[in-house]
Write a protein that holds these residues in place. Sequence first.
Motif, mmCIF file in Angstrom:
data_model
loop_
_atom_site.group_PDB
_atom_site.id
_atom_site.type_symbol
_atom_site.label_atom_id
_atom_site.label_comp_id
_atom_site.label_asym_id
_atom_site.label_seq_id
_atom_site.Cartn_x
_atom_site.Cartn_y
_atom_site.Cartn_z
ATOM 1 N N SER A 120 17.510 0.291 39.102
ATOM 2 C CA SER A 120 18.748 -0.324 39.596
ATOM 3 C C SER A 120 19.960 0.519 39.236
ATOM 4 N N GLY A 138 21.693 -4.285 35.505
ATOM 5 C CA GLY A 138 20.346 -4.224 36.082
ATOM 6 C C GLY A 138 19.257 -4.823 35.223
ATOM 7 N N LEU A 157 21.827 1.408 42.478
ATOM 8 C CA LEU A 157 23.049 0.612 42.639
ATOM 9 C C LEU A 157 24.265 1.207 41.946
ATOM 10 N N SER A 211 27.064 -0.773 38.561
ATOM 11 C CA SER A 211 26.702 -2.189 38.417
ATOM 12 C C SER A 211 25.236 -2.332 38.015
ATOM 13 N N GLY A 212 24.370 -1.489 38.549
ATOM 14 C CA GLY A 212 22.965 -1.514 38.180
ATOM 15 C C GLY A 212 22.741 -1.062 36.750
ATOM 16 N N ILE A 237 17.602 -8.274 43.545
ATOM 17 C CA ILE A 237 16.890 -7.109 44.081
ATOM 18 C C ILE A 237 15.601 -7.574 44.768
ATOM 19 N N LYS A 267 21.016 1.528 50.971
ATOM 20 C CA LYS A 267 22.204 0.671 50.916
ATOM 21 C C LYS A 267 23.413 1.347 50.255
ATOM 22 N N THR A 268 23.160 2.361 49.382
ATOM 23 C CA THR A 268 24.264 3.006 48.668
ATOM 24 C C THR A 268 24.345 4.504 48.906
#
Length: 158
Positions: free
Chosen positions: A121, A133, A125, A128-129, A142, A88-89
């Motif tokens: 995380s 997280g 992420l 932000s994680g 998550i 996703k990242t």
Amino acid sequence: MTPQEKEQLIAEFYTAFQNQEAEKMVACYADNVVFNDPVFKNLKGEEAKDMWRMLLSNAKDLSVTFSEVEANENLGSAKWEAIYSFSKTGNTVHNKIKAVFEFENGKISRHTDDFDLWKWSGMALGMSGKLLGWTPIIQGKIRETARKSLEKYRAAKS
């Protein structure tokens, strides 16, 4: 099963993981296997097997190593590491996991992985994680996202 046979089965599982051979991995599992980790909770049977199939089907640059495979009359354990790009990242994740196994009729009947979800995380992420997280809200998100991905994978498969 002897402790040596249990160790051999664990090594077979992780060797298949290294080679991204999902069907060989899940062949090590009993039909009624139960899997748990900080993200996926209480997956049973085909659901647990499909989690590995899904994860490997999405793996682009996965590297897996394992060590310290041990077993006694009751339990087995191993340490393993996965390095990959989070889809996703695109961020690189280097996850360090401690696994514990129970066995039944020559197969893995319970597999529990433990790792630091906050640390994961942060890697997966980004900022932000790292900052959030640890919160139940982010950890819940998550888990929810992972669960939905598994449900979508399973629906597409059938």
